[in-house]
Write a protein that holds these residues in place. Structure first.
Motif, PDB file in Angstrom:
ATOM      1  N   ILE A 175      19.594   9.799 -24.512  1.00  0.00           N
ATOM      2  CA  ILE A 175      18.203   9.344 -24.396  1.00  0.00           C
ATOM      3  C   ILE A 175      18.057   7.946 -24.999  1.00  0.00           C
ATOM      4  O   ILE A 175      17.387   7.082 -24.442  1.00  0.00           O
ATOM      5  N   GLY A 176      18.730   7.727 -26.122  1.00  0.00           N
ATOM      6  CA  GLY A 176      18.666   6.414 -26.758  1.00  0.00           C
ATOM      7  C   GLY A 176      19.244   5.298 -25.893  1.00  0.00           C
ATOM      8  O   GLY A 176      18.820   4.144 -25.985  1.00  0.00           O
ATOM      9  N   ALA A 204      11.661   5.693 -26.341  1.00  0.00           N
ATOM     10  CA  ALA A 204      11.042   7.015 -26.271  1.00  0.00           C
ATOM     11  C   ALA A 204      11.236   7.765 -27.585  1.00  0.00           C
ATOM     12  O   ALA A 204      12.355   7.886 -28.088  1.00  0.00           O
ATOM     13  N   ALA A 244      16.414   5.346 -22.668  1.00  0.00           N
ATOM     14  CA  ALA A 244      14.994   5.109 -22.975  1.00  0.00           C
ATOM     15  C   ALA A 244      14.874   4.804 -24.460  1.00  0.00           C
ATOM     16  O   ALA A 244      14.391   5.618 -25.248  1.00  0.00           O
ATOM     17  N   PRO A 245      15.323   3.617 -24.859  1.00  0.00           N
ATOM     18  CA  PRO A 245      15.408   3.313 -26.301  1.00  0.00           C
ATOM     19  C   PRO A 245      14.070   3.375 -27.017  1.00  0.00           C
ATOM     20  O   PRO A 245      14.048   3.522 -28.237  1.00  0.00           O
TER      21      PRO A 245
END
Lengths: 285, 285, 285
Positions: B25-26, B32, B29-30
């Motif tokens: 996810i990082g 989020a 979508a850094p």
């Protein structure tokens, strides 16, 4: 904008150690995202930590600082280091091999420093919690954009400590390998790669014999749990690339009595219809 | 700005599974925020996960993507899906019912897709860790603003899998219900709502009999632990709306030997002053 | 920009309690960083939580809101409070002493309010989960910049509940102290400071006798684990400033059978070469 920090340790989550390191990072690099890779590494298991730090590389932000703290020698002679790889990746942790598999996978270390700057290390400095006083602040400084050289004096790259992953003992038709890890679901990962598995000819067998020091069972090669009947063992290549023994709807580790470090032998069976090994039914009891 | 992601799984926190998903996810979508609702769902307990995903709705950001991974059939025939509700909420997970209680509470699914875009799914794709390779990247894409349709082809809403919460077996003066969960404090939540509790007339009794397959005890209806004497059982409506058995200053689960799935019977007692049931003192032994 | 929130509880991480509080904070203060100090406080152990909240102060962001939820009296008479110290630090939690060691270390409370604003407290309000309905929203409001007075009516500072750390029973050559905590590595922290240790003359002895209710062992004063032979006990000042018993490469708690609350006696030995105590070898068995 700050780099992310990928944080791995053997601190567990019952105590305040991880949270305190997060606090220190929050003071020094309030914008840095911290990704907790795992804090469940068995206490002092440097090799397990090293493997996880290597295996995460493709799955974490490309410029993330890797922070590893599995440090049974804390406060002793081993050096606290920060390293930059040839590709510009940054790693922070004790010089006990914990970071070595990651930096090797990243092309090797270009420069390493001993973390001793009074601008970085917290004072007073405990001799038992360098995660808080040395490593977390160092990672935060790097995440915030500090130069590697601002952390301390250069140390020779050649002298850095490395660890090796144990290899399977391969021969045609069989191999021994030690258990790397047992996960929450009871999957048993072996120190054996898919290549080694094929070289031993194990992928050609419809049924494999799995032998631990005190048990024997049958397993079916497959690629996911549902490839075999419920309750049956399956041998597959797991998501990290290791040969692993799973079980459809159950725990392979419980069935086998497997624990990290145990040596397990895999062997082809000549006659799957009438295996010479213990029948599956009773192996499950 | 990115949507938050609410992440629930049965991965536990001892292994690196949750951390690896955070890493993915990082990367994608850094910005989020990831809210870890719980990773302690019992392994493979789809119903428990479904209930938690539904019950969290009022307590998480209103535009958050719900990411659920309790996936005993990983790599098999069940489809990896993403869904948009009639109210515009987004959900990601396996099509095994895990998301179904949440989307029903949110007004139903307007559109669902099978996650198979090569722009989204990681390659190579493991067959045992779709949390990392399929679901986390899909949630990250949605959190970052991608359209549902960019994840894969539409799948019929009517064919989606749903689960049902077991209902209590209600009759006047008594009811049986199965144990939904036992929490860290030993509180025992039953698959029984406050409405059902009232319909059975249990709220009118000053003392209730609690009967497990092998034990019997008394409990006092109340609304918090301190409403009863220390050590005594209390029957209350818990913070998620379930009828639950607690104990002032102790573990009701230990006293009752209660485990998830066990059936417990609640009954009114005709004579609270001289109950026909086992006296409280010995029930504690 | 929002303040960080430092969150400590006894919720554990197996259930959804911590995640739900994160969700509530994410709704109310989407920009606030949440630092999970620890959720592994033993259930209901207010003193342990109070010590951790105090000891974290130097290691968390200087303007962070401290949110503590160890609340065995939830829903009862104890008040939910928010407090501002003379230095402007903000604390949120139940008025049962949990916050008191922290605010004392921060110079004392300037103003306190009872959290009861309908703008802050979630409705309906459960009587068993004020972490979700009262404390998390209050902390989020403060982190987002709300005034303390917006949370509820002022309550007299003098009436706030405080806890005290038990003190060691010191005499020349020996001291008794209770076990504050046992960490994942088996280190045993005592309710005894380094000053008290010195005042009892224990630092002058080359070997100490460690006596539990049913065991006796020898330990060597040192400053980190590697200062003694593998397997040997070491008495050191730990990273939080407590006298602690560790063991090089092993668990001191296992060797001693130590648990929180147990009283341990430390004594100097007159003749280290021929100790009157049980020899080390057998103490380890």
């Amino acid at each position: 904008v700050a780099r992310a920090i990928v944080f791995l340790s053997d601190f567990g989550l019952d105590d305040e150690f991880v949270g305190t390191c997060h606090g220190v990072i929050g003071r020094r690099a309030p914008d840095a995202r911290v990704i907790d890779l795992s804090h469940g590494v068995p206490a002092g298991d440097v090799l397990r930590g090293a493997i996880l730090l290597r295996d995460c590389i493709a799955y974490v932000p490309e410029d993330a600082v890797l922070l590893g703290v599995v440090d049974p020698g804390v406060g002793g002679a081993r050096l606290p280091i920060a390293a930059r790889t040839t590709g510009g990746r940054l790693l922070v942790g004790p010089d006990n091999g914990l970071l070595s598999l990651a930096w090797r996978a990243l092309g090797g270390v270009e420069r390493a420093v001993v973390i001793d700057s009074t601008e970085v290390v917290l004072r007073p400095t405990s001799r038992t919690f360098h995660g808080r006083d040395v490593f977390a602040p160092a990672a935060a400084h790097l995440a915030g954009g500090a130069e590697l050289s601002s952390l301390g004096a250069t140390t020779p790259v050649d002298a850095l400590t490395e660890v090796e992953v144990p290899r399977g003992d391969i021969e045609p038709g069989g191999t021994s390998a030690s258990v790397l890890s047992v996960d929450r679901f009871g999957n048993v990962a072996l120190a054996l790669t898919g290549d080694e598995f094929s070289r031993a000819g194990l992928d050609a067998s419809a049924v494999l014999e799995v032998r631990t020091p005190d048990r024997v069972a049958r397993a079916i090669p497959g690629s996911t749990f549902g490839d075999v009947e419920p309750g049956t063992l399956v041998v597959l290549i797991d998501s990290a690339g290791w040969v692993a023994i799973g079980r459809n709807g159950g725990s392979a580790a419980d069935l086998l009595g497997a624990r990290p470090g145990m040596v397990i032998r895999l062997r082809t069976t000549s006659n799957p219809a009438e295996p010479k090994t213990q029948p599956r039914g009773s192996a499950g009891t």
